[in-house]
Write an enzyme that holds these catalytic residues in place. Sequence first.
Site, mmCIF file in Angstrom:
data_model
loop_
_atom_site.group_PDB
_atom_site.id
_atom_site.type_symbol
_atom_site.label_atom_id
_atom_site.label_comp_id
_atom_site.label_asym_id
_atom_site.label_seq_id
_atom_site.Cartn_x
_atom_site.Cartn_y
_atom_site.Cartn_z
ATOM 1 N N GLU A 39 0.714 -1.314 0.099
ATOM 2 C CA GLU A 39 0.014 0.488 -0.349
ATOM 3 C C GLU A 39 1.311 1.309 -0.129
ATOM 4 O OE1 GLU A 39 -2.718 1.633 3.007
ATOM 5 O OE2 GLU A 39 -0.749 1.452 4.139
ATOM 6 N N ASN A 40 2.131 1.223 0.269
ATOM 7 C CA ASN A 40 2.918 2.286 -0.159
ATOM 8 C C ASN A 40 4.377 2.524 -0.607
ATOM 9 O OD1 ASN A 40 2.473 1.588 3.707
ATOM 10 N ND2 ASN A 40 2.001 3.803 2.780
ATOM 11 N N HIS A 68 -4.078 2.969 1.790
ATOM 12 C CA HIS A 68 -3.542 4.013 0.611
ATOM 13 C C HIS A 68 -4.258 3.380 -0.452
ATOM 14 C CE1 HIS A 68 -1.800 6.591 2.840
ATOM 15 N NE2 HIS A 68 -1.248 5.688 3.928
ATOM 16 N N HIS A 178 -0.633 -1.235 8.948
ATOM 17 C CA HIS A 178 -0.433 -0.148 8.883
ATOM 18 C C HIS A 178 0.236 0.447 9.982
ATOM 19 C CE1 HIS A 178 -2.650 3.079 8.228
ATOM 20 N NE2 HIS A 178 -3.319 3.486 9.727
ATOM 21 N N HIS A 180 3.845 -0.470 10.383
ATOM 22 C CA HIS A 180 4.766 0.058 9.778
ATOM 23 C C HIS A 180 5.607 -0.161 11.488
ATOM 24 C CE1 HIS A 180 3.937 3.203 6.286
ATOM 25 N NE2 HIS A 180 3.082 2.242 6.580
HETATM 26 FE FE LIG Z 1 1.207 1.339 5.703
HETATM 27 FE FE LIG Z 2 -2.261 2.141 5.946
#
Ligand SMILES: [Fe+2]
Ligand SMILES: [Fe+2]
Length: 271
Positions: A39-40, A68, A178, A180
């Site tokens: 997602e990142n 994201h 999420h 991290h």
């Molecule tokens: Fe993330």
């Molecule tokens: Fe996230």
Amino acid sequence: MRLLFLGDVVGRSGREAVGERLPALIARYGFDFVVVNGENASHGRGLTEGHYRDIRAAGADAVTLGDHAFDQRDTLSYIEREPVLLRPLNMPAGTPGRGANLIEGRNGRRVLVINALGRVFMDPIDDPFRAVEAAVAAAPLKEQADAIVVDFHTEATSEIQAMGYFLDGRVSLVVGTHTHIPTSDHRILKGGTALMSDAGMCGDYDSVIGVDPEEPLNRFLTGVPQSRFEPAEGEATLSGVVVVTDEATGLATYVAPLRIGGMLAGALPDL
Ligand SMILES: [Fe+2]
Ligand SMILES: [Fe+2]
């Protein structure tokens, strides 16, 4: 089966770590199935088609997303034709893409992969518990799926723990993404489900959750944005969790964290 799950890939350093290290890891441990949260991956925000293809080429059998998911506009143009790219299941009806899918691994065995968003300290979203339960009921462990992996993307450890107990005995792994930041609470619940509150990120830990510290620090100190968040660009730690499942039941017999390279490197799993 031997399963590998890697947490949120953040920016270029995260992508490079996946590209450079994942093929060798698959060769060394003989993973049957690999899930990567992407997602990142594209400058910290979302996942372009090119970067999605890079992660797949490195060995990911499935790629999951999170809050994201649609930060890169181009995701809308390719997600429908990529059945192994999963956005959160509990987004509003009509959202492009899919949130769960039964995916064939490299040895022919099938893994149900589910991506869901939590609701604690997150934007409003549909109930993840009932949504995940329905997806599991549609492809139950050992009836249709040889293993089931749930990527529960949320902020609060309590919500992930609850999802783990909710699904205990019905899925192989519930892992949080999420935050991290990897947690050290990986364990196997009484019913046989492996649980870990957060897999951590594939990114540079010399940072504020993957972001160069300057601007996050500025915003905490002044409340006035000065610039965009920029992903930290030092060497990434590849972070995730390794699970071995029982062939007869699909439930977990082994779980261990994995952190390779960069600032948070740890011991290799003893497999
Ligand atoms: Fe993330
Ligand atoms: Fe996230």
